[in-house]
Design an enzyme around this catalytic site. Sequence first.
Site, short mmCIF file in Angstrom:
data_model
loop_
_atom_site.label_atom_id
_atom_site.label_comp_id
_atom_site.label_asym_id
_atom_site.label_seq_id
_atom_site.Cartn_x
_atom_site.Cartn_y
_atom_site.Cartn_z
N ARG A 129 -4.09 10.42 -10.78
CA ARG A 129 -5.06 10.41 -9.74
C ARG A 129 -4.51 10.82 -8.41
O ARG A 129 -3.48 10.26 -8.18
CB ARG A 129 -5.99 9.41 -9.42
CG ARG A 129 -7.14 9.25 -8.45
CD ARG A 129 -6.46 8.61 -7.02
NE ARG A 129 -7.31 8.55 -6.04
CZ ARG A 129 -7.41 8.08 -4.58
NH1 ARG A 129 -5.92 7.92 -4.55
NH2 ARG A 129 -8.14 7.97 -3.83
N VAL A 130 -4.88 11.87 -7.77
CA VAL A 130 -4.27 12.20 -6.35
C VAL A 130 -5.30 12.03 -5.13
O VAL A 130 -6.46 12.30 -5.39
CB VAL A 130 -3.60 13.67 -6.19
CG1 VAL A 130 -3.14 14.14 -5.11
CG2 VAL A 130 -2.83 13.84 -7.41
N THR A 161 -6.50 7.19 6.89
CA THR A 161 -6.34 6.25 5.86
C THR A 161 -7.71 5.75 5.29
O THR A 161 -8.83 5.94 5.80
CB THR A 161 -5.60 5.01 6.08
OG1 THR A 161 -6.51 4.31 7.24
CG2 THR A 161 -4.18 5.37 6.80
N GLY A 162 -7.87 5.17 3.84
CA GLY A 162 -9.11 4.98 3.46
C GLY A 162 -9.64 5.77 2.35
O GLY A 162 -8.73 6.46 1.56
N GLY A 198 -9.76 8.22 -0.08
CA GLY A 198 -9.45 9.59 0.06
C GLY A 198 -10.30 10.53 -0.68
O GLY A 198 -10.44 11.79 -0.27
N THR A 233 1.55 6.83 0.94
CA THR A 233 0.67 5.83 0.20
C THR A 233 1.07 5.79 -1.37
O THR A 233 1.71 6.79 -2.05
CB THR A 233 -0.65 6.39 0.17
OG1 THR A 233 -1.82 5.22 -0.10
CG2 THR A 233 -1.14 7.67 -0.73
N SER A 260 0.95 -1.25 0.10
CA SER A 260 -0.13 -0.06 -0.08
C SER A 260 0.88 1.31 -0.05
O SER A 260 0.41 2.44 -0.14
CB SER A 260 -0.91 0.13 1.14
OG SER A 260 -0.25 0.13 2.37
N THR A 282 -2.43 2.79 3.11
CA THR A 282 -1.83 4.04 3.47
C THR A 282 -1.08 3.80 4.83
O THR A 282 -1.59 3.19 5.42
CB THR A 282 -2.69 5.24 3.35
OG1 THR A 282 -3.32 5.41 2.11
CG2 THR A 282 -1.98 6.55 3.80
N1 ASP Z 1 -6.29 7.37 1.42
C1 ASP Z 1 -5.61 6.79 0.12
C2 ASP Z 1 -6.04 7.26 -0.96
O1 ASP Z 1 -7.19 7.76 -1.11
C3 ASP Z 1 -5.89 5.18 0.04
C4 ASP Z 1 -5.87 4.45 1.46
O2 ASP Z 1 -5.76 4.98 2.64
O3 ASP Z 1 -6.37 3.29 1.53
O4 ASP Z 1 -5.05 7.41 -1.82
#
Ligand code: ASP
Length: 351
Positions: free
Chosen positions: A228-229, A251-252, A254, A218, A83, A200
């Site tokens: 993509r950001v 995290t998660g 975005g 990440t 990740s 992340t």
């Molecule tokens: N937050 C991260 C993103 O959207 C992905 C993740 O944390 O799973 O790039």
Amino acid sequence: MKNKLSRRNFLKTGIGIGAAAVLTGRKNMARGAEEKGKMRVVASGNGLRATEKGMELLRQGKDPLDAVIAGVNIVENDPNDRSVGYGGLPNEDGVVELDSSVMHGPTHNGGAVASLRNIKNPSKVAKIVMERTDHVLLVGRGALRFAKAHGFKEENLLTDRAREAWLRRKERLSDRDFWFPPKPEEADREFASFFDFHGTINCIAIDANGDLAGVTTTSGFFFKIPGRVGDSPIIGAGLYVDNDVGAAGSTGRGEANILNCGSFQVVNFMSRGSSPEEACLKTLERIANKSKLLPRLLNEEGLPRFGLSFYAINKKGEYGGATMWSGSRYAVHDGKENKRVPSAYLFKRKK
Ligand code: ASP
């Protein structure tokens, strides 16, 4: 009011903020109050090695930002963590693109890079953006040129494992192209679960002086559209630090976080008296409510079908973490013990 998640929904599907905070929060709040001024390092669930390293450096009197960056560098350099950094899963072109931000409480300064290719440690580059430029965020080719100017070496970040995951996904994407689908024996391998894989590491800390700092790093979503950001390099979304109040990171998903300035919101709730855990839950509740406006983000029950987590520390050293759906843990070094503890949650996952 139509789009608000009703109290009934909370009770039906999980536990409300009050109850959730009671479950895991009170213990943390009490501990923080007793040990005012003590050092803490908090990270996402994949960050146990980061919290260990971060605390080691805080004990040596290092700056909290250097401590958390050294912590996440361990995970960035690990080819087995898919990740983040080296070994991270690539975009739809098979290229690893990394995002990271750092924020330093005592100077209220920050730096970030996004869509950075070929550099293992975007968090280190983000810190140099903060220290050596009058900018906050560099992206793409400009970020790479900047990193190289500062002596970072280009490397291929795509491990064989990540390349194979990408290839299998590409092969099964469509039956209207010239790629054959994966062979049956390949279909059972771990790649099946790589769909929508993301991850992340966020790491935040408070040192013995009460100074705060944080970092988020990440490779973003697997198979994302090139360029993509996510939220990780966006100050206020994937990370926010206010040295008078606290630090928060995420995290998660975005996109949901960017649209709600999540980490800023967590710190904002803490500034108005919420404990770290309550602040994370209130922010998740707000994001869940706003998601109701986008039906594609909802499950059959009308609840968000994505994952999102926040982590927070306040000025007193109290800490907390919360997640949209139950079942997650986060890492914390509380000065005595390095451990993973259950996150509070907004909705209870069905078994
Ligand atoms: N937050 C991260 C993103 O959207 C992905 C993740 O944390 O799973 O790039």
